[in-house]
Design a protein around this motif. Structure first.
Motif, PDB file in Angstrom:
ATOM      1  N   ARG A 353      27.380 -66.717 -50.556  1.00  0.00           N
ATOM      2  CA  ARG A 353      27.278 -65.260 -50.436  1.00  0.00           C
ATOM      3  C   ARG A 353      28.620 -64.611 -50.776  1.00  0.00           C
ATOM      4  O   ARG A 353      28.674 -63.585 -51.464  1.00  0.00           O
ATOM      5  N   TYR A 354      29.704 -65.209 -50.296  1.00  0.00           N
ATOM      6  CA  TYR A 354      31.051 -64.716 -50.614  1.00  0.00           C
ATOM      7  C   TYR A 354      31.300 -64.770 -52.120  1.00  0.00           C
ATOM      8  O   TYR A 354      31.836 -63.834 -52.719  1.00  0.00           O
ATOM      9  N   ARG A 355      30.858 -65.861 -52.726  1.00  0.00           N
ATOM     10  CA  ARG A 355      31.028 -66.018 -54.174  1.00  0.00           C
ATOM     11  C   ARG A 355      30.274 -64.933 -54.946  1.00  0.00           C
ATOM     12  O   ARG A 355      30.775 -64.363 -55.921  1.00  0.00           O
ATOM     13  N   ASP A 356      29.042 -64.633 -54.496  1.00  0.00           N
ATOM     14  CA  ASP A 356      28.268 -63.569 -55.149  1.00  0.00           C
ATOM     15  C   ASP A 356      28.908 -62.203 -54.929  1.00  0.00           C
ATOM     16  O   ASP A 356      28.943 -61.347 -55.831  1.00  0.00           O
ATOM     17  N   ASN A 357      29.446 -61.989 -53.718  1.00  0.00           N
ATOM     18  CA  ASN A 357      30.072 -60.698 -53.426  1.00  0.00           C
ATOM     19  C   ASN A 357      31.310 -60.462 -54.275  1.00  0.00           C
ATOM     20  O   ASN A 357      31.617 -59.316 -54.646  1.00  0.00           O
ATOM     21  N   LEU A 358      32.011 -61.547 -54.581  1.00  0.00           N
ATOM     22  CA  LEU A 358      33.223 -61.403 -55.389  1.00  0.00           C
ATOM     23  C   LEU A 358      32.922 -60.887 -56.797  1.00  0.00           C
ATOM     24  O   LEU A 358      33.789 -60.300 -57.451  1.00  0.00           O
ATOM     25  N   THR A 359      31.709 -61.098 -57.254  1.00  0.00           N
ATOM     26  CA  THR A 359      31.348 -60.597 -58.591  1.00  0.00           C
ATOM     27  C   THR A 359      31.062 -59.100 -58.580  1.00  0.00           C
ATOM     28  O   THR A 359      30.925 -58.492 -59.630  1.00  0.00           O
ATOM     29  N   HIS A 360      30.970 -58.503 -57.360  1.00  0.00           N
ATOM     30  CA  HIS A 360      30.659 -57.076 -57.273  1.00  0.00           C
ATOM     31  C   HIS A 360      31.738 -56.260 -56.576  1.00  0.00           C
ATOM     32  O   HIS A 360      31.721 -55.036 -56.631  1.00  0.00           O
ATOM     33  N   HIS A 361      32.677 -56.942 -55.900  1.00  0.00           N
ATOM     34  CA  HIS A 361      33.696 -56.212 -55.150  1.00  0.00           C
ATOM     35  C   HIS A 361      35.070 -56.527 -55.713  1.00  0.00           C
ATOM     36  O   HIS A 361      35.369 -57.668 -56.059  1.00  0.00           O
ATOM     37  N   ILE A 362      35.893 -55.490 -55.741  1.00  0.00           N
ATOM     38  CA  ILE A 362      37.254 -55.685 -56.268  1.00  0.00           C
ATOM     39  C   ILE A 362      38.124 -56.373 -55.226  1.00  0.00           C
ATOM     40  O   ILE A 362      38.869 -57.288 -55.539  1.00  0.00           O
ATOM     41  N   SER A 819      18.725 -65.986 -55.679  1.00  0.00           N
ATOM     42  CA  SER A 819      19.588 -65.387 -54.670  1.00  0.00           C
ATOM     43  C   SER A 819      20.493 -66.449 -54.041  1.00  0.00           C
ATOM     44  O   SER A 819      20.215 -67.643 -54.100  1.00  0.00           O
ATOM     45  N   SER A 820      21.571 -65.984 -53.447  1.00  0.00           N
ATOM     46  CA  SER A 820      22.495 -66.918 -52.801  1.00  0.00           C
ATOM     47  C   SER A 820      21.812 -67.632 -51.627  1.00  0.00           C
ATOM     48  O   SER A 820      22.105 -68.797 -51.341  1.00  0.00           O
ATOM     49  N   THR A 821      20.875 -66.933 -50.952  1.00  0.00           N
ATOM     50  CA  THR A 821      20.173 -67.557 -49.833  1.00  0.00           C
ATOM     51  C   THR A 821      19.330 -68.734 -50.303  1.00  0.00           C
ATOM     52  O   THR A 821      19.349 -69.816 -49.701  1.00  0.00           O
ATOM     53  N   ALA A 822      18.577 -68.546 -51.406  1.00  0.00           N
ATOM     54  CA  ALA A 822      17.744 -69.624 -51.925  1.00  0.00           C
ATOM     55  C   ALA A 822      18.595 -70.795 -52.403  1.00  0.00           C
ATOM     56  O   ALA A 822      18.273 -71.960 -52.166  1.00  0.00           O
ATOM     57  N   ARG A 823      19.700 -70.468 -53.074  1.00  0.00           N
ATOM     58  CA  ARG A 823      20.571 -71.547 -53.550  1.00  0.00           C
ATOM     59  C   ARG A 823      21.228 -72.263 -52.365  1.00  0.00           C
ATOM     60  O   ARG A 823      21.394 -73.485 -52.382  1.00  0.00           O
ATOM     61  N   ALA A 824      21.587 -71.521 -51.340  1.00  0.00           N
ATOM     62  CA  ALA A 824      22.173 -72.148 -50.152  1.00  0.00           C
ATOM     63  C   ALA A 824      21.154 -73.044 -49.450  1.00  0.00           C
ATOM     64  O   ALA A 824      21.498 -74.122 -48.938  1.00  0.00           O
ATOM     65  N   MET A 825      19.883 -72.627 -49.421  1.00  0.00           N
ATOM     66  CA  MET A 825      18.828 -73.469 -48.867  1.00  0.00           C
ATOM     67  C   MET A 825      18.739 -74.787 -49.626  1.00  0.00           C
ATOM     68  O   MET A 825      18.652 -75.871 -49.031  1.00  0.00           O
TER      69      MET A 825
END
Length: 883
Positions: A353-362, A819-825
């Motif tokens: 989730r952190y990795r996905d957030n980094l693609t959208h947050h500065i 989604s990050s949730t599915a990949r984390a599962m």
């Protein structure tokens, strides 16, 4: 304020503290982990005693404790099984080994050889059946001329002269104790081995006595001193035995094999295997988890942060184990390996989730805060649902899995807490790779996930039909599931203690699989023994009264007659004399063979004489070519091979001819103590007639004996009653887990339809796992029976996430796995499977089967969650919408 808002506010404040002072947070966590490690080392131990694992307060356990309290002298002992090519060498080696062990006061409390004392040496013949004693008397009568001749000239020349006379005599039975041709075969074989560099002994006990009257094995029961500061408390004592065994080996005699088994020997081998196997499994799991994390994150920094978090979590989990249960048992020790997979799953959810957030947050801080507030509630839900399958074991009467449920279930929350404290602080310090900030393009894995997302939704009906067929087949196969609740079969079959134990089981006289019952007085004991002896499944019974020989008058008369017949030649049988020159005697024997050989028509007799002559000629060649002192040593070796055991057997026979009438009062104290306790209880040992490895025979034996003596105890009872208790505990845990999970799902979803959708793949995964156990020929045992309830807990949170995702994704075009949730599962399931897969390579059969079954179960959970559940959900949700 709503619960969701309060939850968000709480975790936001949590994130502000953790991310605001990451170094302080990490310092506190590391300091506490050091204390946790120290506490674990000082207070956590391993106990391999399986006796208390199941229903410690049940009546059958109380019966066992009563028996052990009454006869405690042989508890926690080593059993040494001494064996060699000849019974004489076995006995002498056992006595020498006993002397060395008894002298070692640093490692042993006591040791003794059963039935080897002055009493039995004098009165042992009285314990033979009358027919056996008569056979021995007849054999000695035939051997009397031989004994007289060899007593007059106890060396090689005298021995070979007997053969010379026997071959020339019309009545050979008047000279040699057994069939002459048979004796020549044995002598020629012994000479051949000796001449070819082997060490061997001709056993005169085997030649003179009946096979039933001599044993190949001797037994030594040893009470070792334990060092509980070591993982293997008996290690020093067993190593001392190994050194003593090496010391009793004579380079000029055949090798003596000493097997170390018994209660302590089995536990020591198991501890050794478990420590090695668990360490190997942990290394395997860590390496596999590392590989999976690198694929999931595509970042070394995130992988390192996850592993550091996992390590911290493991330290605190160990401290909790030391505090709550103090010692790990055969089953609960697996929680250490299971935590690798279960604990790392939360870090995977967080990091992806952190990795996905980094693609959208500065800003990294904003990405971390968003990750913490968004994942923490769902991870807490995952821990709660997963722990249900584990906590379901706690109320059961199976202590092994009850403690495993407590440890593994609580460890989930410990790992989650460390993940939410230490991991954000670590990520706050670790620099962010630039590629995460700029975003990533679609790669091969993304395209693959799109294809996988398309298949279960597009082919929903075929998948549903295939699932139905597979479920029906699995139900049929499940009825053929095998069970094996013999704790010996859980151990490494290649260890010395297990091999020796199973060898003992093959012999009715030495099998440990006997039953024991206590009688309160003499009359009760006699009456009970008589009833037990009449049961169809009972081979024989043994009690103190069996140590008073029967038909003593007849036997004593026979012993006296035999002693008078043999006379002084056996009472004062001489030691072997050096033979300076056996060549003339050998030459005469060869000439005798040459004279009579042409007269022989029997093929066996001709072959025996020809082989004998060849060996004698080879002896002459060796004597002619050897120089002193080698020649003298060679003569001594040949003489020892052929006659070395004769003086000892003659001396034993001489002592046994002094037998006297035996009453119970005459029995030595060490014999009485094994059959009559200090509180007056009489012990009756019951031997089975059939092989108790067969479950039906085991049930028949136990049922019949308990019909006469309900308080019967010992190993078969422990196995049988434990099996029933474990199956009951398993059924109880399954029901608790299913009901609790269903209620929790209904409480969360507020929808029976969604609850059924989540429960269906769990039940299917359980069916498929049991069917796989049948296909792989893996029986259900004490260890792997925990798989199904555990898999329920592991699979339920995946089902919740997937159903939630499917509610918003009925379109085939939308990728339900992206989604990050599915990949984390997905990656979480892989890491959990990898941690248990490491157990499958353990040499300990119980742990290995547990690792195999749980790994197979996780595979089926993934199939049911990622393939079957989407297909069923699409069909079911469409039907619901059409209504």
């Amino acid at each position: 304020m709503s619960l969701k808002t309060r939850s968000y506010t709480f975790f936001l404040r949590w994130g502000n503290f953790t991310l605001g002072k990451p170094l302080v947070v990490l310092s506190i966590v590391v300091l506490l982990s050091v204390f946790a490690l120290q506490y674990t080392v000082e207070h956590l131990s391993i106990n391999t005693d399986t006796a208390e694992l199941v229903a410690p307060d049940a009546p059958f356990q109380q019966n066992r404790r009563n028996y052990e309290k009454a006869f405690s002298q042989d508890l926690h002992t080593l059993l040494l099984v001494v064996e060699s090519d000849s019974p004489e060498l076995t006995k002498s080696a056992a006595k020498r080994l006993l002397r060395l062990i008894t002298a070692d006061k640093d490692h042993f409390n006591s040791a003794y050889i059963p039935n080897d004392n002055e009493f039995f040496r004098q009165n042992g013949l009285l314990y033979l059946d009358t027919d056996e004693l008569q056979t021995l008397s007849n054999n000695l009568s035939l051997a009397q001329p031989f004994i007289g001749r060899i007593a007059q000239q106890p060396n090689l020349t005298g021995f070979f002269s007997i053969f010379e006379d026997a071959l020339a005599s019309e009545d050979k039975t008047q000279i040699v104790p057994i069939d002459l041709t048979s004796l020549i075969d044995k002598v020629a074989s012994a000479l051949h081995k000796t001449l070819n560099g082997e060490n061997t002994l001709l056993s005169w006990e085997s030649l003179i006595s009946d096979k039933k009257m001599h044993e190949r094995n001797s037994f030594i029961i040893v009470s070792p001193k334990f060092d509980f500061s070591q993982i293997r408390p008996a290690e020093n004592a067993i190593e001392s035995i190994r050194k003593a065994v090496a010391e009793v080996q004579d380079p000029n005699l055949p090798a003596v094999k000493v097997w170390v088994t018994g209660e302590v020997g089995l536990e020591d081998d198991e501890l050794s295997g478990m420590s090695t196997g668990t360490f190997t499994a942990s290394i395997f799991s860590i390496v596999l988890v590392l590989f999976i994390l690198l694929i999931a994150y595509r970042s070394i920094l995130l992988t390192v942060a996850t592993l550091m978090t996992l390590a911290l979590g493991m330290l605190f989990c160990g401290a909790f184990a030391a505090f709550s249960v103090k010692e790990l048992n055969l089953i609960s020790v697996a929680f250490a390996v299971s935590n690798i997979g279960l604990g790392v799953e939360y870090a995977i959810h967080f990091c992806l989730r952190y990795r996905d957030n980094l693609t959208h947050h500065i800003h990294k801080d904003l990405a971390l805060r968003n990750t913490l507030t968004s994942t923490a509630p769902s991870l807490l839900l995952c821990a709660g649902t997963t722990s249900i399958g584990l906590y379901a074991f706690i109320p059961t009467d199976y202590k092994g899995v009850s403690e495993l449920g407590l440890l593994a279930g609580t460890s989930l929350f410990i790992c989650l807490l460390i993940t939410l404290i230490a991991l954000p602080a670590l990520l706050r310090i670790i620099p962010v790779p630039s590629k995460f900030q700029t975003g990533e393009s679609h790669n091969g894995l993304t395209k693959l996930s799109e294809k996988l997302a398309f298949l279960p939704l597009h082919y929903a009906k075929p998948i549903a039909v295939a699932t139905f067929i597979l479920a029906v087949v699995s139900i049929v196969l499940t009825f053929n599931v095998k069970t094996d609740f013999n704790p010996i079969n859980l151990r490494d079959p290649n260890t010395e203690s297990v091999i020796a134990f199973k060898n003992l089981m093959k012999d009715k006289e030495t099998t440990p699989m006997t039953l024991t019952v206590l009688a309160k007085d003499e009359n009760s004991a006699k009456a009970l023994e008589q009833k037990l002896s009449g049961l169809a499944s009972v081979d024989k019974t043994v009690s103190l009264f069996d140590f008073q020989p029967t038909d003593q008058g007849e036997k004593l008369a026979l012993i006296e007659e035999t002693g008078l017949m043999l006379g002084a030649q056996i009472e004062n049988f001489p030691a072997l004399q050096p033979d300076t020159d056996p060549v003339p005697g050998i030459d005469r024997l060869i000439k005798t063979i040459d004279t009579i050989l042409p007269q022989k028509t029997d093929a066996h007799e001709r072959t025996a004489l020809t082989n004998f002559k060849k060996e004698l000629q080879d002896i002459l060649i060796e004597l002619d070519t050897r120089q002193e002192p080698g020649r003298r040593m060679f003569i001594e070796k040949i003489q020892t091979t052929l006659l070395g055991t004769l003086p000892s057997i003659m001396n034993e026979l001489s002592a046994s001819f002094n037998a006297r009438e035996v009453t119970l009062a005459d029995l030595p104290a060490d014999i009485k103590d094994k059959w009559l306790s200090k509180n007056g209880s009489y012990r009756i040992q019951i031997f089975p007639k059939k092989d108790l490895n067969d479950l039906a025979s085991l049930e028949e034996f136990i049922t019949e004996v308990q019909s006469v003596a309900p308080e019967t105890t010992d190993l078969p009872i422990m196995y049988w009653e434990s099996m029933k208790e474990v199956i009951s505990a398993f059924q109880q845990a399954i029901m608790i887990a299913l009901i609790t999970i269903a209620l929790l799902l209904f409480a969360i979803r507020r929808n029976i339809f969604d609850t059924a959708l989540v429960m269906t793949p769990l039940i299917l995964a359980g069916l498929f796992t049991m069917a796989s156990a049948v296909i792989t020929n893996t029986p259900i045992n004490f260890a792997n029976i925990i798989a199904l309830p555990l898999l329920l807990g592991l699979g339920v949170d995946n089902g919740i996430h997937m159903v939630e995702k499917l509610h918003h994704s009925l379109s085939e075009e939308q990728n339900i796995y992206q989604s990050s949730t599915a990949r984390a599962m997905f990656y979480g399931a892989l890491t959990t499977a990898s941690s248990f897969a490491g157990l499958a390579f353990s040499t300990h059969q119980g742990i290995a089967s547990m690792g195999l079954i749980i790994t197979i179960g996780i595979f089926w959970i993934m199939v049911c969650t990622f393939i079957i559940l989407p297909a069923l959900s699409k069909l079911a949700l469409k039907v619901q919408n059409n209504k």
